[in-house]
Design a protein around this motif. Structure first.
Motif, PDB file in Angstrom:
ATOM      1  N   UNK A  41       1.472   1.502  -5.702  1.00  0.00           N
ATOM      2  CA  UNK A  41       2.602   0.547  -6.356  1.00  0.00           C
ATOM      3  C   UNK A  41       2.075  -0.163  -7.163  1.00  0.00           C
ATOM      4  N   UNK A  42       2.745  -0.595  -7.850  1.00  0.00           N
ATOM      5  CA  UNK A  42       2.801  -2.004  -9.182  1.00  0.00           C
ATOM      6  C   UNK A  42       2.430  -2.997  -7.639  1.00  0.00           C
ATOM      7  N   UNK A  68      -7.359  -5.505  -2.431  1.00  0.00           N
ATOM      8  CA  UNK A  68      -6.257  -4.691  -3.019  1.00  0.00           C
ATOM      9  C   UNK A  68      -6.577  -4.340  -4.339  1.00  0.00           C
ATOM     10  N   UNK A  69      -6.571  -2.807  -4.974  1.00  0.00           N
ATOM     11  CA  UNK A  69      -6.070  -2.142  -6.452  1.00  0.00           C
ATOM     12  C   UNK A  69      -5.602  -1.360  -6.372  1.00  0.00           C
ATOM     13  N   UNK A  70      -4.466  -1.665  -7.344  1.00  0.00           N
ATOM     14  CA  UNK A  70      -2.987  -1.523  -7.658  1.00  0.00           C
ATOM     15  C   UNK A  70      -3.709  -0.345  -8.515  1.00  0.00           C
ATOM     16  N   UNK A  71      -2.644   0.860  -7.844  1.00  0.00           N
ATOM     17  CA  UNK A  71      -3.199   2.145  -8.993  1.00  0.00           C
ATOM     18  C   UNK A  71      -1.584   2.774  -8.880  1.00  0.00           C
ATOM     19  N   UNK A  72      -0.637   2.513  -9.972  1.00  0.00           N
ATOM     20  CA  UNK A  72       0.753   2.887  -9.270  1.00  0.00           C
ATOM     21  C   UNK A  72       1.216   4.180 -10.187  1.00  0.00           C
ATOM     22  N   UNK A  73       2.340   4.610 -10.363  1.00  0.00           N
ATOM     23  CA  UNK A  73       2.120   5.812 -10.687  1.00  0.00           C
ATOM     24  C   UNK A  73       2.480   7.200 -10.219  1.00  0.00           C
ATOM     25  N   UNK A  74       2.827   7.722 -11.352  1.00  0.00           N
ATOM     26  CA  UNK A  74       2.684  10.643 -11.260  1.00  0.00           C
ATOM     27  C   UNK A  74       3.046   9.856  -9.383  1.00  0.00           C
ATOM     28  N   UNK A  75       3.739   9.579  -9.299  1.00  0.00           N
ATOM     29  CA  UNK A  75       4.661   9.483  -7.394  1.00  0.00           C
ATOM     30  C   UNK A  75       3.487   9.841  -6.286  1.00  0.00           C
ATOM     31  N   UNK A  76       2.257   8.531  -6.817  1.00  0.00           N
ATOM     32  CA  UNK A  76       1.261   8.039  -5.605  1.00  0.00           C
ATOM     33  C   UNK A  76       0.313   9.011  -5.755  1.00  0.00           C
ATOM     34  N   UNK A  77       0.140  10.379  -6.247  1.00  0.00           N
ATOM     35  CA  UNK A  77      -0.833  10.619  -6.835  1.00  0.00           C
ATOM     36  C   UNK A  77      -2.307  10.490  -7.538  1.00  0.00           C
ATOM     37  N   UNK A  78      -1.914   9.202  -8.470  1.00  0.00           N
ATOM     38  CA  UNK A  78      -3.064   8.403  -8.778  1.00  0.00           C
ATOM     39  C   UNK A  78      -4.323   8.075  -8.476  1.00  0.00           C
ATOM     40  N   UNK A  92     -13.590   2.289  -0.147  1.00  0.00           N
ATOM     41  CA  UNK A  92     -12.923   2.734  -0.544  1.00  0.00           C
ATOM     42  C   UNK A  92     -11.603   3.229   0.147  1.00  0.00           C
ATOM     43  N   UNK A  93     -10.257   2.534   0.787  1.00  0.00           N
ATOM     44  CA  UNK A  93      -9.388   3.242   1.868  1.00  0.00           C
ATOM     45  C   UNK A  93      -8.069   3.301   1.019  1.00  0.00           C
ATOM     46  N   UNK A  94      -7.061   3.462   1.390  1.00  0.00           N
ATOM     47  CA  UNK A  94      -5.384   3.473   0.605  1.00  0.00           C
ATOM     48  C   UNK A  94      -4.811   3.128   1.876  1.00  0.00           C
ATOM     49  N   UNK A  95      -3.241   2.010   1.460  1.00  0.00           N
ATOM     50  CA  UNK A  95      -2.448   1.855   1.869  1.00  0.00           C
ATOM     51  C   UNK A  95      -1.742   3.068   1.798  1.00  0.00           C
ATOM     52  N   UNK A  96      -1.564   4.130   2.812  1.00  0.00           N
ATOM     53  CA  UNK A  96      -0.633   5.422   2.692  1.00  0.00           C
ATOM     54  C   UNK A  96      -0.035   5.142   3.066  1.00  0.00           C
ATOM     55  N   UNK A  97       1.069   6.388   2.155  1.00  0.00           N
ATOM     56  CA  UNK A  97       2.755   6.052   2.824  1.00  0.00           C
ATOM     57  C   UNK A  97       3.185   6.970   2.006  1.00  0.00           C
ATOM     58  N   UNK A 192       8.607  -2.817  -7.952  1.00  0.00           N
ATOM     59  CA  UNK A 192       8.525  -4.795  -9.033  1.00  0.00           C
ATOM     60  C   UNK A 192       9.090  -3.945 -10.442  1.00  0.00           C
ATOM     61  N   UNK A 193       9.011  -4.054 -11.132  1.00  0.00           N
ATOM     62  CA  UNK A 193       9.449  -3.657 -12.568  1.00  0.00           C
ATOM     63  C   UNK A 193      11.620  -3.782 -11.925  1.00  0.00           C
ATOM     64  N   UNK A 194      11.920  -2.413 -11.348  1.00  0.00           N
ATOM     65  CA  UNK A 194      13.287  -2.094 -10.528  1.00  0.00           C
ATOM     66  C   UNK A 194      13.982  -3.530 -10.686  1.00  0.00           C
TER      67      UNK A 194
END
Length: 324
Positions: A41-42, A68-78, A92-97, A192-194
């Protein structure tokens, strides 16, 4: 001759005995460079907040910078696809959700990964819950009034979510079915934008995680009508749950730390231990509590088992949205 054979056998045993020490040696050296934590997410949402706080404490604990590296979009699939393609070396890890691992694989006809087999799910962190918030100037005091307004003018009311296929979207569509109302979905690229548009009165209602909307509630901009927890939240004790109001609806946006498939068990163990130490710090626990994040440990064993169970549990609700 006997002495030579004895020495050869002794040497071979020594070499074999040394092999199991390789994995612990790798874990002892890790991390050897900065570690990137991907966030789907952003900046500004609950996942981003958690990742940045955790990164700070992991950096202090493990002696390497966690970024932290933000890679938003496509329902988290990016973000999840980037994680899958990364080296399984623990850097390389991910804050999975919930969204990329429990919702997107069922929502998308050609999901780019298997949410269990393609990853090493290391640590459960905690869970956040979702709320239905309306702008205070809409003069809608409770959920019954919101339903009545939606039924009075079908399709006129709208709501925002953090994206198509997000948990806010899926939960909102489930609520629409249970309540028998028609409200228009306005998807965004993250919370964020919402929230910015909600604050600016571009949209009047949102289905979104509680933590990042608490400031709006305190400022009097937003009125929380219901939350998706099984019990009332400590951060919003006066706000009823959907179940309390008669709707068969609850949802947790779980958060965890995941890595690519094939991560060394020794590194996974070291990372999991560091995450647990961070969560046990009083200042971290206090911040998570203030954000409304429940860090109660899951009693059902490995985090991978939890992710598997969540994926199965969300298939039916997601299928209902996909069939629209």
């Amino acid at each position: 001759m006997r002495r030579r054979r004895f020495l050869q056998s002794t040497l071979m045993l020594s070499l074999l005995a040394g092999l199991p020490a390789a994995a612990p040696a790798v874990a002892a050296d890790w991390p050897t460079q900065p570690v990137h934590i991907l966030v789907s997410f952003p900046p500004g949402g609950s996942s981003d907040l958690v990742a940045r706080l955790l990164a700070q404490h992991l950096s202090e604990d493990l002696g390497q910078q966690f970024v932290v590296e933000n890679k938003p979009g496509a329902a988290g699939t990016i973000a999840a696809s980037a994680l899958k393609a990364s080296a399984a070396d623990g850097h390389t890890l991910m804050l999975s959700n919930l969204t990329p691992f429990s919702i997107a694989p069922s929502l998308l006809a050609d999901a780019p990964y298997d949410p269990v087999a393609d990853f090493t799910h290391v640590s459960y962190i905690g869970g956040t819950y979702l709320g239905l918030f309306v702008r205070q100037d809409r003069n809608i005091a409770d959920l019954a009034a919101f339903v009545a307004a939606a039924k009075a003018e079908p399709g006129v009311l709208d709501y925002g979510s953090s994206g198509v296929g997000s948990w806010g979207h899926v939960v909102a569509e489930r609520f629409k079915t249970l309540a028998g109302v028609s409200i228009e979905h306005i998807p965004y690229q993250g919370s964020g934008p919402m929230v910015l548009d909600f604050r600016a009165d571009v949209i009047g209602a949102i289905f979104d995680a509680v933590p990042q909307n608490l400031p709006l509630v305190k400022e009097g901009v937003a009125v929380p009508l219901a939350v998706s927890a099984k019990e009332r939240l400590k951060t919003l004790p006066d706000v009823p749950t959907f179940r309390e109001l008669g709707y068969d609806l609850d949802a947790e946006n779980w958060l965890g730390i995941s890595a690519p498939a094939g991560l060394s068990p020794a590194i996974a163990e070291k990372l999991d231990a560091a995450v647990k130490r961070a969560l046990e710090k009083p200042e971290v626990a206090a911040q998570f509590s203030a954000w409304g994040i429940d860090v109660t440990a899951k009693a059902d064993g490995r985090f991978a088992d939890f992710v598997t169970a969540q994926y199965a549990a969300w298939k039916a609700p997601v299928a209902a949205v996909r069939g629209q």
